[in-house]
Motif scaffolding. Sequence first.
Motif, PDB file in Angstrom:
ATOM      1  N   VAL A 137       0.856  -1.191   0.000  1.00 47.59           N
ATOM      2  CA  VAL A 137       0.000   0.000   0.000  1.00 47.59           C
ATOM      3  C   VAL A 137       0.889   1.236   0.000  1.00 47.59           C
ATOM      4  O   VAL A 137       1.544   1.549   1.001  1.00 47.59           O
ATOM      5  CB  VAL A 137      -0.939  -0.002   1.215  1.00 47.59           C
ATOM      6  N   GLN A 138       0.922   1.929  -1.143  1.00 50.82           N
ATOM      7  CA  GLN A 138       1.727   3.134  -1.283  1.00 50.82           C
ATOM      8  C   GLN A 138       0.885   4.246  -1.890  1.00 50.82           C
ATOM      9  O   GLN A 138      -0.004   3.996  -2.702  1.00 50.82           O
ATOM     10  CB  GLN A 138       2.944   2.875  -2.179  1.00 50.82           C
ATOM     11  N   SER A 139       1.177   5.475  -1.482  1.00 48.66           N
ATOM     12  CA  SER A 139       0.485   6.643  -2.041  1.00 48.66           C
ATOM     13  C   SER A 139       1.277   7.882  -1.668  1.00 48.66           C
ATOM     14  O   SER A 139       2.300   7.809  -0.979  1.00 48.66           O
ATOM     15  CB  SER A 139      -0.949   6.734  -1.504  1.00 48.66           C
ATOM     16  N   ALA A 140       0.792   9.039  -2.114  1.00 48.11           N
ATOM     17  CA  ALA A 140       1.435  10.299  -1.740  1.00 48.11           C
ATOM     18  C   ALA A 140       1.380  10.531  -0.235  1.00 48.11           C
ATOM     19  O   ALA A 140       2.206  11.278   0.310  1.00 48.11           O
ATOM     20  CB  ALA A 140       0.773  11.455  -2.479  1.00 48.11           C
ATOM     21  N   ASP A 141       0.451   9.887   0.453  1.00 46.22           N
ATOM     22  CA  ASP A 141       0.341  10.072   1.903  1.00 46.22           C
ATOM     23  C   ASP A 141       1.616   9.664   2.630  1.00 46.22           C
ATOM     24  O   ASP A 141       1.971  10.261   3.653  1.00 46.22           O
ATOM     25  CB  ASP A 141      -0.843   9.269   2.451  1.00 46.22           C
ATOM     26  N   ASN A 142       2.294   8.635   2.121  1.00 46.95           N
ATOM     27  CA  ASN A 142       3.509   8.199   2.812  1.00 46.95           C
ATOM     28  C   ASN A 142       4.777   8.366   1.984  1.00 46.95           C
ATOM     29  O   ASN A 142       5.862   8.005   2.437  1.00 46.95           O
ATOM     30  CB  ASN A 142       3.388   6.727   3.239  1.00 46.95           C
ATOM     31  N   GLY A 169       3.866  16.921   2.303  1.00 45.26           N
ATOM     32  CA  GLY A 169       3.020  18.081   2.068  1.00 45.26           C
ATOM     33  C   GLY A 169       1.934  17.892   1.034  1.00 45.26           C
ATOM     34  O   GLY A 169       1.175  18.836   0.761  1.00 45.26           O
ATOM     35  N   VAL A 170       1.840  16.690   0.436  1.00 49.06           N
ATOM     36  CA  VAL A 170       0.817  16.432  -0.573  1.00 49.06           C
ATOM     37  C   VAL A 170       0.100  15.143  -0.193  1.00 49.06           C
ATOM     38  O   VAL A 170       0.736  14.115   0.069  1.00 49.06           O
ATOM     39  CB  VAL A 170       1.427  16.296  -1.986  1.00 49.06           C
ATOM     40  N   SER A 171      -1.228  15.213  -0.171  1.00 47.48           N
ATOM     41  CA  SER A 171      -2.009  14.023   0.133  1.00 47.48           C
ATOM     42  C   SER A 171      -2.324  13.271  -1.153  1.00 47.48           C
ATOM     43  O   SER A 171      -2.198  13.800  -2.266  1.00 47.48           O
ATOM     44  CB  SER A 171      -3.308  14.391   0.853  1.00 47.48           C
ATOM     45  N   SER A 172      -2.755  12.041  -1.011  1.00 51.00           N
ATOM     46  CA  SER A 172      -3.099  11.247  -2.185  1.00 51.00           C
ATOM     47  C   SER A 172      -4.306  11.832  -2.913  1.00 51.00           C
ATOM     48  O   SER A 172      -4.377  11.783  -4.151  1.00 51.00           O
ATOM     49  CB  SER A 172      -3.371   9.799  -1.770  1.00 51.00           C
ATOM     50  N   LEU A 173      -5.249  12.408  -2.173  1.00 52.68           N
ATOM     51  CA  LEU A 173      -6.411  13.031  -2.815  1.00 52.68           C
ATOM     52  C   LEU A 173      -5.990  14.247  -3.641  1.00 52.68           C
ATOM     53  O   LEU A 173      -6.505  14.466  -4.750  1.00 52.68           O
ATOM     54  CB  LEU A 173      -7.441  13.441  -1.757  1.00 52.68           C
ATOM     55  N   GLU A 174      -5.069  15.048  -3.114  1.00 50.83           N
ATOM     56  CA  GLU A 174      -4.592  16.210  -3.858  1.00 50.83           C
ATOM     57  C   GLU A 174      -3.830  15.780  -5.117  1.00 50.83           C
ATOM     58  O   GLU A 174      -4.006  16.361  -6.192  1.00 50.83           O
ATOM     59  CB  GLU A 174      -3.684  17.065  -2.973  1.00 50.83           C
ATOM     60  N   GLU A 175      -2.987  14.780  -4.985  1.00 51.78           N
ATOM     61  CA  GLU A 175      -2.201  14.336  -6.127  1.00 51.78           C
ATOM     62  C   GLU A 175      -3.092  13.789  -7.244  1.00 51.78           C
ATOM     63  O   GLU A 175      -2.825  14.002  -8.430  1.00 51.78           O
ATOM     64  CB  GLU A 175      -1.194  13.277  -5.684  1.00 51.78           C
TER      65      GLU A 175
END
Length: 255
Positions: free
Chosen positions: A120-125, A129-135
């Motif tokens: 499980v990977q995303s912008a969250d980790n 400064g950027v969330s997965s929803l924003e990306e």
Amino acid sequence: MALQMMLLGLMIVAALAEPEPKAEPAADPQYHPKYEPKYPQPSYPKPSYKPSYPAYPEYKPSYDYSYKKDSYYCDPRAPPRCANSSATFCLSDYEYPSREIQYAIEYDSLVLKKYADVPVQSADNLVDGVSSLEEDKFDYSHYNGKTFDQSNWIGGAGYICPSDVIYARPKRALNVEGEWRVIVQDVAYYTQTQRVETCLFAGASCRTLAPCHRSSCVQKYVYHRMLSFDPCNAQRGLFIDIYKLPSACSCRIPA
């Protein structure tokens, strides 16, 4: 006279010390070799001590390479069907040898020591400064990469160099030696996830920067180690190979 008496005494002593010969046993009058009973000798099978070891299953590809037999047969440097002329990895592969990789996993006692993944990977980790929803909402549809175009100044939030970000699980990839390998992916519970970021306009000017800066977007890469399988040499089993994948799109300003 005394000498004669001494010799006589020695002869008497020697005669007494000599053991009497043993008498041979009398022959059995009932025995005759002609009438000796003969019994059949039993025959026993010779024991076999040849150890038996489990043999590695014979590799029989579930896919057909006949379409390239004229020029090569299982050439590791030739791109597979799933790859286009410029691709270095495949995200889908209808010729994926799942059965062969399953055999290799079952016969490899060290597979768990070779394998590692963060599924499980995303912008969250991975992006500060950027969330997965924003990306996911970054929109570069108005940007065309032209230096003096007004599209450089419009558009919403996003990276200064427009890029396509995916969290990929490649099925095949080109290793650093220029040979295609099969990546252990989605067999049993084994997955290998990589963050892949590719420039949408490599070499174009950076977004929102004035042309006087002579900026440009450059593609960056990183080396990844992944558990792999060689379809041209199944007897190698599973091994770690190294691949170069796109990792970021950065803005460069020259001196």
